[in-house]
Structure formats: structure tokens, C-alpha cells
Design an enzyme around this catalytic site. Sequence first.
Site, short mmCIF file in Angstrom:
data_model
loop_
_atom_site.label_atom_id
_atom_site.label_comp_id
_atom_site.label_asym_id
_atom_site.label_seq_id
_atom_site.Cartn_x
_atom_site.Cartn_y
_atom_site.Cartn_z
N GLY C 148 3.02 -1.98 -13.90
CA GLY C 148 2.06 -3.05 -13.65
C GLY C 148 2.25 -3.62 -12.25
O GLY C 148 3.29 -3.43 -11.62
N CYS C 149 1.24 -4.34 -11.79
CA CYS C 149 1.29 -4.86 -10.42
C CYS C 149 2.41 -5.90 -10.26
O CYS C 149 3.23 -5.79 -9.35
CB CYS C 149 -0.07 -5.45 -10.03
SG CYS C 149 -0.75 -6.65 -11.18
N PHE C 150 2.46 -6.87 -11.16
CA PHE C 150 3.54 -7.88 -11.04
C PHE C 150 4.92 -7.25 -11.20
O PHE C 150 5.81 -7.50 -10.37
CB PHE C 150 3.35 -8.99 -12.09
CG PHE C 150 2.22 -9.95 -11.82
CD1 PHE C 150 2.20 -10.70 -10.65
CD2 PHE C 150 1.19 -10.12 -12.73
CE1 PHE C 150 1.16 -11.61 -10.41
CE2 PHE C 150 0.15 -11.02 -12.49
CZ PHE C 150 0.15 -11.76 -11.33
N THR C 152 5.98 -4.38 -10.49
CA THR C 152 6.36 -3.62 -9.29
C THR C 152 6.96 -4.54 -8.23
O THR C 152 8.05 -4.30 -7.71
CB THR C 152 5.12 -2.89 -8.72
OG1 THR C 152 4.69 -1.92 -9.67
CG2 THR C 152 5.45 -2.19 -7.41
#
Lengths: 345, 345, 345, 345
Positions: C148-150, C152
Site C-alpha cells: 500500500g502507499c502509506f 511503503t
Amino acid sequence: MKVGIIGASGYGGVELLRFLNEHPQVQSIDLYTSNEDGQSLTSQYPHLLNENKYTLRPLEEAELMDDIHTVFLATPPGVSSKWSGWLRNQGMRVIDLSGDLRLSSPKVYETWYKREAAQKELLEQSVYGLSEWSKEQIKHASIIANPGCFPTAILLALLPVLKANLIQSQSIIIDAKTGTSGAGKSPSSITHFSEMNENFKIYGVTSHKHTPEIEQQLMDVVEEELTVSFQPHLVPMSRGIMATMYATAANGVNSEQLHTCLTSAYKNDPFVRIRDIGDFPATKHVFGSNYCDIGVAYDERTNRVILVSVIDNLVKGASGQAIQNFNIMNGFDEKTGLGMLPIYP
Amino acid sequence: MKVGIIGASGYGGVELLRFLNEHPQVQSIDLYTSNEDGQSLTSQYPHLLNENKYTLRPLEEAELMDDIHTVFLATPPGVSSKWSGWLRNQGMRVIDLSGDLRLSSPKVYETWYKREAAQKELLEQSVYGLSEWSKEQIKHASIIANPGCFPTAILLALLPVLKANLIQSQSIIIDAKTGTSGAGKSPSSITHFSEMNENFKIYGVTSHKHTPEIEQQLMDVVEEELTVSFQPHLVPMSRGIMATMYATAANGVNSEQLHTCLTSAYKNDPFVRIRDIGDFPATKHVFGSNYCDIGVAYDERTNRVILVSVIDNLVKGASGQAIQNFNIMNGFDEKTGLGMLPIYP
Amino acid sequence: MKVGIIGASGYGGVELLRFLNEHPQVQSIDLYTSNEDGQSLTSQYPHLLNENKYTLRPLEEAELMDDIHTVFLATPPGVSSKWSGWLRNQGMRVIDLSGDLRLSSPKVYETWYKREAAQKELLEQSVYGLSEWSKEQIKHASIIANPGCFPTAILLALLPVLKANLIQSQSIIIDAKTGTSGAGKSPSSITHFSEMNENFKIYGVTSHKHTPEIEQQLMDVVEEELTVSFQPHLVPMSRGIMATMYATAANGVNSEQLHTCLTSAYKNDPFVRIRDIGDFPATKHVFGSNYCDIGVAYDERTNRVILVSVIDNLVKGASGQAIQNFNIMNGFDEKTGLGMLPIYP
Amino acid sequence: MKVGIIGASGYGGVELLRFLNEHPQVQSIDLYTSNEDGQSLTSQYPHLLNENKYTLRPLEEAELMDDIHTVFLATPPGVSSKWSGWLRNQGMRVIDLSGDLRLSSPKVYETWYKREAAQKELLEQSVYGLSEWSKEQIKHASIIANPGCFPTAILLALLPVLKANLIQSQSIIIDAKTGTSGAGKSPSSITHFSEMNENFKIYGVTSHKHTPEIEQQLMDVVEEELTVSFQPHLVPMSRGIMATMYATAANGVNSEQLHTCLTSAYKNDPFVRIRDIGDFPATKHVFGSNYCDIGVAYDERTNRVILVSVIDNLVKGASGQAIQNFNIMNGFDEKTGLGMLPIYP
């Protein structure tokens, strides 16, 4: 091929670097700046961290340039008019992104820029580098006057329809809007975030320097005197120009004719995209790319033609077109190093 | 004095509430909406938390309104044309912020709005409420058609110079820019943040509904047929309109004359501020206020007049002007409840 | 090498296309979407005009994929858990950008996602693709669960210092901020421009789905149970994530030690850039690029460590990392197709 | 009642003017500035056009102030420490919006502000003006140290729960976010639009001047030493602060208890609005108003309390609270001149 950038610490210079860094034919890039506050490139531009091969050198060292094929100047007024001749005489090709060499008439330059023009001879040797309209000349030029951001967006839309006599040459009104990066990286109250955010501003009323540049190039195709109303505005965004252009239609003109005129004019030009009739571009559609997107309509009620043109002011309006010209001058495919799609959203 | 708002859950309705809540002559405010999703006003608008005296009632209950002096309609197309007559017949004054009653010609309405017009009789009884231009009529009106946001900004600048014959009536081109709140509170892909942010868009090319409204009011002062080019754009900001207007000057016109014409026209109007020659407004200068700021220039090179007008689209362009009209109708000082300075920055 | 994208009409899909279009090892890209409203890719994304080789196919036709080497899934919840096994069984490699396969425990998935988890077997076969931390496993994986973006942004900063025991594992508090593109392209009142502009919002208080993903990966290096406070916020910008992380320092920790820990951890990783002590990144420094920039400080007064990490949520937080994983899986240089500098400003 | 503003040309000064202009008890407002570049107030702030009664006087003329009841100082560091004593000795009441008089310990001031503190005696006579917490003292004060913007948002949320022992005093971590207007009106590269737009920045890591102010006021209610982690960030918007606060819960605490604690604490305070459990504020909900909105949650998984507080940094965080204190000092209703609803959207 080795290249140099003079004025590397401004937005235009850094944007040149973004593209040249990807260019398969470019072996090295030397960076020069007169901004000698001892700051490294990465301290001013942390997004370039780790690009250690790039360091800023003081402008004077540009005199020592050796083995450089092409020099890009992304400099404030007055630098290029001093340096371009010398650089060319050293055997280098010059692509000047400043306004110094764009106007062929020193008198017109001095009227609008309120400063001394470059030498007449230098002006005569410079080729106005609107890529799609002067490929042959660019190919053989040693000095390119890279067009201004507004003129690029505007001329790409107006030139074909004016040349084809689809609009009346004295009736042209251009309402243009730009993001703030065109104003450069020096802080000012005009571009202070708290003042520019949630704000829309007009500036340069009846007096913007790009006016004579637009008129010069339009007169070139109609071969008669003309004036245009050109009015810029500031939009609360960083990048992007939209020009909305109004002109009285010539007799019997319709939308299809206008559309065909534009698509024919650019059928071999990869960076100009003509929208379908009824479809119009937004600035974000070209963000980060070298595209110019154009839409057109004929308004029967008012007998006027409306043209809408968008570019990224730092790309097709400056550094991207400079590299496109670099490609043309060297016989590379025009798209070399410029092929990336726009960033969206 | 008790007032009601129909269409209270839209941006226009909430903005009416912001001003009426401060109005010393307003005793109570009843809110109605057809948006019956069971949401309370504060669940949609948490900024109104604690304003417990305000609750949303279903539209049908508007039939039970009693003892209400004035009803504001901030409704989608078609609501006002149904309700205004009935409300007036119950003895209430009506101020309609929608477009239903602005065009006196049903045929013109149907051409531009693509829907059935209000009854001819109702249109005839409605007074077009551009406050500065119709004070006498507004004073005696029972139904006010509150002007559109773009027409307000545009007409306040054009009417004086057109009436004084300082510009050629057939030459008018209007390039307008608006923040997104004019598009209302319903989400759409056009106003989706990721798409609208860092973007500048054109819309309604040759077809915006405010065009005939502008033309109708301009024709009213010149007493001849005319058309205008009116082209709106979307700016990445929430509030604010700027209209940039171009017209060919009448013979011998100069900047001073234009400036004097405007200052004289509005010398008694507290909400119109004319900028000094050479000075032009930005949208943020009127943010949150009922002001309309206007700048003007004459461009000798092109013989064109440029007018620049800014308003807050939700205030002078909608709810603020509605309350200004309410004040005029009731003989209150025009500024009652509208005296707050713009918010800056 | 031929690749496919399922879910090609979302922001993640279009961003995959931006990079794959540049990828020298990619021969063709097939696009699939379940969004069958008959719209072409360019009607939804006019920035892709002229890219005629790309057309959207209905999801069902994905069954007919042939000769495709790798399939990227940029799909809503539930699609990947259905398709990934089948695709892998057809001999394709799968890189899943959705959250379906990230959590190894079906129970944890069902608690946080409130929907049925993928089959246990499929979860076991999926490799969590945080590129810098699992290169060997990624190299041999057939199914990648792209982070997921967060997670990462957060894990790249926390993992090295946690693994080196420089912070106390139970003390971690993560305050994260994201641009709106992470919310996807479907309009909603939360991301309506007029509501999101000039606004800063908190959301998902104590309940964001990325929490267990972060905890799972942190527990993997400490080999003990832990929980973190993870709190996301929405910033009025389109792209970018910043995570600000707080943790109690282990005994005797100082800034140099923290800094050395981070620089050592990533000394061979081209996409992670550690800032000098005292220097901290901003989201714009990585805009459009696959970089993750990290800064760190030790606060003696409070005995806490502060870590700051930024990424472009659509690049390193989604599509860029997916291509980085694609490169690792295929033995290409990690930077292939991802070498562009960030766009600035 | 006549009042004066010293430092009238900054954002704080202009915001004071916006409210005082509406204040029914204020008869006249004298404006002073040390910014003697000869510019008039309206040339710097065109939104004030027509407010001809307001002119800027040089700071030295403040010595001639006569018959002024209260002086507001919205000045840079060091001005108030020089002037406040003298003004008070002339019989005027002083409300100081700068940081000069907020810290009772000269030593702490000098450590964090890196400049000489005001005289001990002056500090002792100054009352810290967090309106909701010191009404009695404010009522009898002659010099008010108006709280900083961040401390206001933070203390209003933390003080009640800390005083009630619902959180552990050593565990407090505050992640704060502010719009750019807090940085004032002087242009800088940090707040240059092209750099700040589409960007999210961290600043003042471990070193922000508001840290000791927060700690001082928290220690005041717990009567023990404590430190907090306070970390500010810059949001691409003009106005608004959100503080997200994390603390370890005391034994047995739950959401209801926290919520009740907050609602009780502020049951008589019109400007503090506590959100329902599960509901959290966004900065836009208080835009332009003197409200502070607070939400709270207890996270069972981590045993932490999360508090979220928003204010308009120029209103409740500066000028609005100053006027609230002015009202309290004079026995006016607290809401006098501050009753306007927030502007939305």
C-alpha cells in the site's frame, strides 16, 4: 555529444536538465550560473539529490567550455545578447530561451523591453525556433531564439487559420492564463503563496513583452501590418498555459473547415494534438509533456472563431521546445528524450 | 421580520444563511430543501455546528409557511417557475436566485436552457435585480429575478460605458473565469479535486446560459440588437469570478474618460469600487464580500477598451446581491448585514 | 515482453501505462477494465490522446489473454483474490496493486477490510513486494502483493531503525498525510474541489486498512507482537505522501547513529535517498518519481526519534514500485523505465 | 472606545481591523507600522479600498497616542517587550499578539527564541490570554500575552483531559499542520507559490518556538515537569491549523469519558465546539471564524487517546482571540464583533 546550460539554477534550466538527463544522445551536461551564492544545485533543488554528476559552475567558467556541442541559455534579459555571438564563434550551437533574440527589430525590442537590444547582426543570424513552423531553418541554424511560452501556445493555434485566411487579421483578441512558474523562482509578493492561493490575477495590461513577438510571427504569414490584443492572467497553479483566442471569421467559414485546417497543418507533427470538434483541452492534459493541444469552434451567432490552446509553459513553452529544436538541428527524431506521456492526475 | 429560504442545503442557501444570520432586521429564518435524504443541516455543513435554531424542512412544508415576509429561492431550474407565483399570491415577496425568471423572452429561455420557460405573466412581473441599475423597480417589486453570477460581474462593468457610447456595441468579447463553487455542491468528475487541482479548464464554449442574460441587459441600454462572445473558464479555486472584457473603442475615447464614466456611474453605490487608472483588481480582493471591483484601460495600439471586473460569485454574484435587493425592497440601508470587509488573505 | 493491466481505467492503471510506455523491455500493453460504460481510454483521459495503440477491453476478455508475460492488477477489492490464482495457473506472473493479498492472515484481513479474504493458499503464495526489503523473494515470486502507499513510505523509514533496535517497538506513532489521488477517480463529496480546496482533513481515525499491513511487516523484523498508532490525513494536493513517525529512542541513541543506520540500509538502493542530518524532505521533491526520501532526528529533550518519509503515492506508493518489482522479477536493472527525475516545480 | 493597532500592516493587523471594524463598542481605530515604505494601507491591501478612514502612521507617532483605551500589538519579536510597559504606564490596556510576553521564564525564552527576553517584571505582569482558561485574570489584566496559534489549538484540546488525568502527562505527541498565512506576508522561497503549491512540508523539527509555550501551560495544570513532542508542518492552503495529538490513556479511560470531559469543560464557552464521538473536524469548518472545533477518540488497540483540534490561525489563533480577550477585559459579551459564521465553502 556534450552540452552546456547557462542559467542552470532557474526553473527553465532545471527543466532542461530533466529532459537532457534522459536524452540518449547527450553524453554530459555542464551547468553554469551567475547566481553565485555558493549554493549547490541540490541545496536549491533537493529533488535532484543523488545526481552528483551535476554541479553548478560560476558563469565566468563558461569561457573555458571546450568540446561542447550545444549551449542552452536559460538566462535573464541581457545575458544572451552578450554571450551568444561569442559562443557561436567558438563553434558551438546556441539555443537561447531568453527573449533577447526573438524580435528582429531592435527598435521594437527597445520599446517593449525598455532596454538595449542585441546587435542587429546577431538578431539577423538568429532563427525563431517555433519548431513546427521553421524546421528547415532550424536544421541549418547556429543560433536559435527559442519562442516565449505564450507565443508558442498562441502561434501554434493562430498561424494555420490565419495563413489560410479563415479569420480576419485585425480582429484577433487573445486572453491568456498561466501558472506561476513562468514568473521564475525569485520570491515576490505577487507569487507569495498566501496572496496567490485562492486568487486569480490579471497583469501586464496592454504591455506584456510577448505581444510584439506574437505580432511579428503573425505578420510573417499574412505579410501585412497587424496588431493583436494580448492579455495574460495568473492562475493559482504551478504549471500550464491556456490561451483563448477570438477572431472574426472570414466569409463562409465553418467549424469543419477550421478543424481540417488545423489537422492538416500538423498531420506530421507529433507534439501538436488537435481536439475533435466540440472537444477542448485543459492545461492538465499536457502537464509535464511537450504537447500543445488545440480546440476550435465557430460561433455562428457572433460570426467569431474561438481557438483554445494549452501547453506546459516550462516544456513546450520553454525547455521541451528547446530540446525539440536541438533534435531538429542534429537530425535526431524530434521526440528523442521527449517521449514521456503527460503526468495525470 | 421572518424570512424563508427554499433550497437551503446548496451553497447559495448556506451563503444566504451566513448573511441573514447577521441581519439586524431578520427575526427568524426558515429553511426548506427538496434534498430529503434525512440529513440535518449540520451533518452536511459541520461549520454550522451549534446553530441549532436552523433545521432543514422538506420542501412540501413550504406550503405551510405563515407570517413569512420574504422568501429566497436558491433552487435548481424549474422550482422557482412553479413556486414563485404561488408565494407572491400568498403575500410574500420573492427573491429568486435561480435562472428561471431572468429572461423576459420564453423563447430565448427555451433555446438556451433546453427546458420549458416560466409562464409569460410571471416573467413580466419579475424585476431583474441588478441592484445598482434598478433600485426604483426593485423597491416596488414583489418578485426579483436575482442576476446570474457572471452577468453581475460583466454588466456592472459594461453597462456604464456602453450606455455612454464609449464602446462599439457589436464588438464585445467577454472572457470570464470562475472558481468551482459556482458548479454547486454535487460531486462530478469535472470538479473532482484530483482533476481540478493544478488545472485550468474551459467549458460551455459558445453555449453558456448566461449569454442571453448578458445580451438582454446590454440591449436594454443601447436599444438595438447585439450579440456578445461570452466564454467561461474554471479556475482551481473555490470562490471568485474575474471577467476580462474587450471592445472596440468609440472614436476619440481615452482612459480618463472611461474611468470618469465608471466612477460617476457608481458614485453612490457602496458595493462597486472603481480602481485607479493603471490598477486592476484580483478576485481575492473581494473574497467573502459583496464588492464588485472594476478596472479599465484604453489600448491605443489596438483601439480597444479592456474592462476587468471581479466579484465573489457566491456573494455579489448570488446571495449577497439577493440580500442587497432585500434591503432595497424594504427601505433598509443597502449595506445592512453586508458590511463585513473581505477576508484577506 | 507482453504485459497486461487489469483495472486500466483507474489512476493506478493509467500511471502504470505512463511508465510501461517508456519501458524498453515491454513490447505491448493490453488494457482491461470492468468499467464498461463504453468510454474509450482517451475520452476518460484526454492526456493520452493520440496513443491509439491503447484501447480498453472489457474485463471478461482478460480470459483470452495469450502470450502475456506479466499481468498488473490495479483493481478494487475482491478482483485480485478471484483472478490472481487463475492467471498464475495460466503461466503468467501477477503483480497485484490492490490490498487483497497483502495480509497473510485471513482473519486480520476480514477484521479490517470487512469482507471475505482471499484463499489461504493464495495468500501463502503471494510475496509482499516492498522492493528494497524482499529482492530475493520477489525474484522468484509468481504473485506479488504490491504494498500500500502509506505502508511503503512508513516501512522504508521504520524497518531499518526497528531492526537495529534503535527505537522501542511499542512506542510507534505515525501521523501520515496524503494527496487526494489516493482516493481514486470516483467523485465524492470528500474530494469535491470546493470542499477539499483550502482544507485539511483527518479520516479513518483508528481504523485505516493500512494499519495491520504496517504492523505485519514491522513484526516480521522484530519477531514480537506490536501495535502502532497510524493516522492518515488528506492534504489539498493531488499527489504525495508524507509520513511523520515518532518513537521512543532506545538507550543511548543519537542522530548520527540513526542516520548511519538508514544510509547503510539503503546504500545499494537507487530509489531511497537519505537526507543529511538536519535536512528533511517535502513531498514535491519526489513528485512523479519512484523515490522515497527519508529524514531523521533524535530529540534529546523528549528522548524520541522522529522519522520523516515522502513518496509520490501513485509512483513508489503504487505503480512505480510495481514496475520496480517487475524489473526485479525479470532480472532487469531496477531502474529500467523508472529513471526520470522528479518534476519540479 | 478608541483603540490602536501597532503592526497594522501585517496579516495579524489587517485581521484585527476586519473584526474591530464590525465591533459595536469601537469608535475609532488608529493604525501604526514600522514598515515605512510610504505605502498606504490600501496599496498593500487593495481589499480595503474605500476604507479611507484607515491610514497607516509611522510607529514613532504611537508615542502621541491619546485617549486610546486599548492597544493591540501585532508586531515582530522585540517590539512588544520595548513598548508594552510604556503603553501600560500611560494608562492603556495592552494586548500583545507577538511571542514576547508569553513565556514567564526569561531563560526559557532566550533558549528557544535566541534573543533577549523582556524584563522579568513585565513578564510577571502579563496574563497569558487563552480566553477560555483565564477569564478572571484576563478581566483584571492590563497586559495580555495573546497565545500563539499552535498553542491555542493544542491547549484547548489537551488541558481538560490532562487536568482530569485522563492521559499520561509524559506521553504527549503533537503533530500540527498549518496554512501559510502564519508565516506572514514577507515573500520567501519557502512560501513561494511555485514551491509551496502541490507540496507538503515539515519545518522546525524539534525546535519550534511554540514548544515551551505549550509545555508551560500544560505544566500549569499538572503541576509537574513534562515535555511534549511538537512538530509543525506547512499545508498548501492559506488559513487553518489542525493539531493531531496522541497520548497514552490513563487506566480505564474510554471515549465517552473523554467526550464528556471536553463537553463539560466548554459548556459555557461559545467558541469551542466539541464534535460527537466518531466525528472529527476539518480546518475549513472554522475558516474565517473564532471557533475551535475538537474531536476525540480512544483507541483500545493501542491504549492511546487521539485528539483533533482545528482553528483559523489568524482568528482564534491570533486576532479573533485578541478581540475575545478585549471583550472579556471590558465586560462585553465574549462574542461581540465575533459572531459571524465561518465562510463555507
